[in-house]
Design a protein around this motif. Structure first.
Motif, PDB file in Angstrom:
ATOM      1  N   GLN A 133      57.719 -40.038 -44.273  1.00  0.00           N
ATOM      2  CA  GLN A 133      57.840 -40.644 -45.604  1.00  0.00           C
ATOM      3  C   GLN A 133      56.495 -41.126 -46.128  1.00  0.00           C
ATOM      4  O   GLN A 133      56.364 -41.435 -47.295  1.00  0.00           O
ATOM      5  N   GLY A 134      55.520 -41.238 -45.235  1.00  0.00           N
ATOM      6  CA  GLY A 134      54.197 -41.694 -45.641  1.00  0.00           C
ATOM      7  C   GLY A 134      54.130 -43.214 -45.716  1.00  0.00           C
ATOM      8  O   GLY A 134      55.145 -43.904 -45.601  1.00  0.00           O
ATOM      9  N   GLU A 135      52.925 -43.682 -45.876  1.00  0.00           N
ATOM     10  CA  GLU A 135      52.673 -45.126 -45.868  1.00  0.00           C
ATOM     11  C   GLU A 135      53.255 -45.811 -47.100  1.00  0.00           C
ATOM     12  O   GLU A 135      53.873 -46.847 -47.029  1.00  0.00           O
ATOM     13  N   GLU A 136      53.010 -45.150 -48.240  1.00  0.00           N
ATOM     14  CA  GLU A 136      53.410 -45.819 -49.490  1.00  0.00           C
ATOM     15  C   GLU A 136      54.723 -45.288 -50.027  1.00  0.00           C
ATOM     16  O   GLU A 136      54.985 -44.101 -50.002  1.00  0.00           O
ATOM     17  N   GLY A 137      55.492 -46.207 -50.511  1.00  0.00           N
ATOM     18  CA  GLY A 137      56.712 -45.818 -51.209  1.00  0.00           C
ATOM     19  C   GLY A 137      57.817 -45.293 -50.302  1.00  0.00           C
ATOM     20  O   GLY A 137      58.942 -45.140 -50.737  1.00  0.00           O
ATOM     21  N   GLY A 138      57.492 -45.002 -49.047  1.00  0.00           N
ATOM     22  CA  GLY A 138      58.501 -44.453 -48.149  1.00  0.00           C
ATOM     23  C   GLY A 138      59.408 -45.544 -47.625  1.00  0.00           C
ATOM     24  O   GLY A 138      59.102 -46.722 -47.728  1.00  0.00           O
TER      25      GLY A 138
END
Ligand SMILES: Nc1ncnc2c1ncn2[C@@H]1O[C@H](COP(=O)(O)OP(=O)(O)OP(=O)(O)O)[C@@H](O)[C@H]1O
Ligand SMILES: [Mg+2]
Length: 284
Positions: A133-138
Motif C-alpha cells: 500500500q506504500g507509506e502514504e495514504g495506504g
C-alpha cells in the motif's frame, strides 16, 4: 420423505451418485452422509470448547493427504507444530507428508502436500499487504482480517501450484481448513455474515472443499456472530452435556444440515480415542 431415520436406512437408501463426494476421514460420518461431503462445499464445524472441532479438522486434512489432495491448513488457535503433535497422538502423522509453512523464509524444495498458515503466516501476509500500500495514504492490514486471510489462502494455492492463471479458481481439488473463522470477527460479531460472505465469494470454488470452525460463546450458547451457518452448505454441530450435572465428559455430534444429501438425522455419541481419533456411535 423416509420416516425411518436410522443409520441403516440412510445407508440403504443412498441415492444414485450424482454428486462427487469428499471423505471426512471418519468412516461412520461418511456412511451417514452418502459417502462424504459434496465436493466444493463449505462445511461449518460449530461447538463449545473441547467438543472435538479441531480434531474433526485433522481427520479431514488427513483424509486429503492420504488421498493425495493438497491441503491448506489455517490455524489461528495453535501453532501448527502443536496441531501435528495432537494429530500424532490420535494416529495421524502429518510429518509423513511434506509440509510448508508460509511464515518460513525458505522457498519450498519441492511442491508441498500441505501448506500451513498460522498466526505468524498471517502476520507476514498482513505486513506484505500493508507495504504494498506504500507509506502514504495506504492502510494497515490487521493479522486477523478477512482480506489478510484471503491473501494468505491465495498465496498457499500458489505454493501448491494449483492457482489457475489469472488467479480465478484452482486447477486441482484442494481441501481447506480454517480453524477458526470466529477469530476473524471476535471483535465485531455483527460483521460475521458479511465477512463469511466475502470469504465465500473469494475462496468458494468448485475445486475447494472447506471446513470452517465456528466457536460457540459459552455464555450465550450462540456462535460469535451469525451468518456462517446460513451461508455454509453444511453444519456439523458438536456439544457436550453440562459437566456440572453429568460429572463426566459426554460429547455428541449431529449433522444439522448438508445440502444435496439425505443425511442421518440423529445425534452420534462422539468419543476421542488415543491412537485412533474420533469414533462416532449412533444414538439409537
Ligand atoms: N490423545 C488424546 N486422547 C484422548 N483424548 C484426547 C487426546 N487429545 C485430546 N483429547 C481430547 O480432545 C479434547 C480437545 O478436542 P479439540 O481440540 O478438537 O476441541 P475443540 O472443539 O477444538 O476446542 P476449542 O474450541 O477449545 O478449540 C481435549 O480436551 C481432550 O478431551
Ligand atoms: Mg480447537
Amino acid at each position: 420423505m423416509p420416516t425411518d431415520s436410522s443409520l441403516e436406512h440412510v445407508k440403504k437408501t443412498r441415492q444414485r451418485e450424482e454428486v462427487a463426494r469428499v471423505s471426512t476421514g471418519i468412516r461412520e460420518l461418511d456412511e451417514a452422509i452418502e459417502g462424504g461431503v459434496p465436493r466444493g462445499s463449505w462445511v461449518a464445524i460449530t461447538g463449545e470448547p473441547g467438543t472435538g472441532k479441531s480434531i474433526l479438522c485433522m481427520h479431514f486434512a488427513w483424509a486429503g493427504l492420504r488421498g493425495s489432495d493438497p491441503v491448506v491448513y489455517v490455524t489461528t488457535e495453535a501453532e501448527f507444530r502443536d496441531v501435528v503433535r495432537q494429530a500424532r497422538q490420535l494416529g495421524m502423522d502429518f510429518e509423513n507428508y511434506s509440509i510448508h509453512d508460509i511464515s518460513s523464509s525458505r522457498e519450498p524444495q519441492e511442491t508441498p502436500q500441505i501448506v500451513v498458515v498460522d498466526i505468524f503466516g498471517l502476520l507476514k501476509v498482513a505486513r506484505q499487504l500493508s507495504e504494498e500500500q506504500g507509506e502514504e495514504g495506504g492502510r494497515r492490514y490487521a493479522v486477523l482480517e478477512i482480506q489478510t486471510l484471503v491473501a494468505a489462502i491465495r498465496e498457499a494455492y500458489k505454493i501448491l501450484g494449483v492457482l489457475r492463471e489469472g488467479g480465478k479458481g484452482v486447477t486441482k481439488h484442494v481441501r481447506l481448513v480454517i480453524d477458526s473463522l470466529s477469530a476473524f470477527w471476535a471483535d465485531k460479531p455483527a460483521m460475521a455474515r458479511k465477512y463469511s460472505y466475502d470469504l465465500k465469494v473469494s475462496t468458494h470454488r468448485e475445486n475447494v472443499t472447506s471446513y470452517l470452525v465456528s466457536q460457540y460463546a459459552m455464555t450465550t450458547k450462540s456462535t460469535f456472530g451469525f451468518g456462517l451457518e446460513h451461508i455454509a452448505d453444511g453444519v456439523f454441530h458438536l456439544w457436550m452435556d453440562d459437566v456440572e450435572k453429568s460429572r463426566e465428559i459426554r460429547r455428541y455430534m449431529i449433522i444439522k444440515k448438508l445440502r444435496m444429501t439425505n443425511h442421518y438425522r440423529k445425534a452420534f455419541k462422539l468419543e476421542i480415542e488415543p491412537g485412533y481419533g474420533v469414533k462416532l456411535v449412533p444414538l439409537e
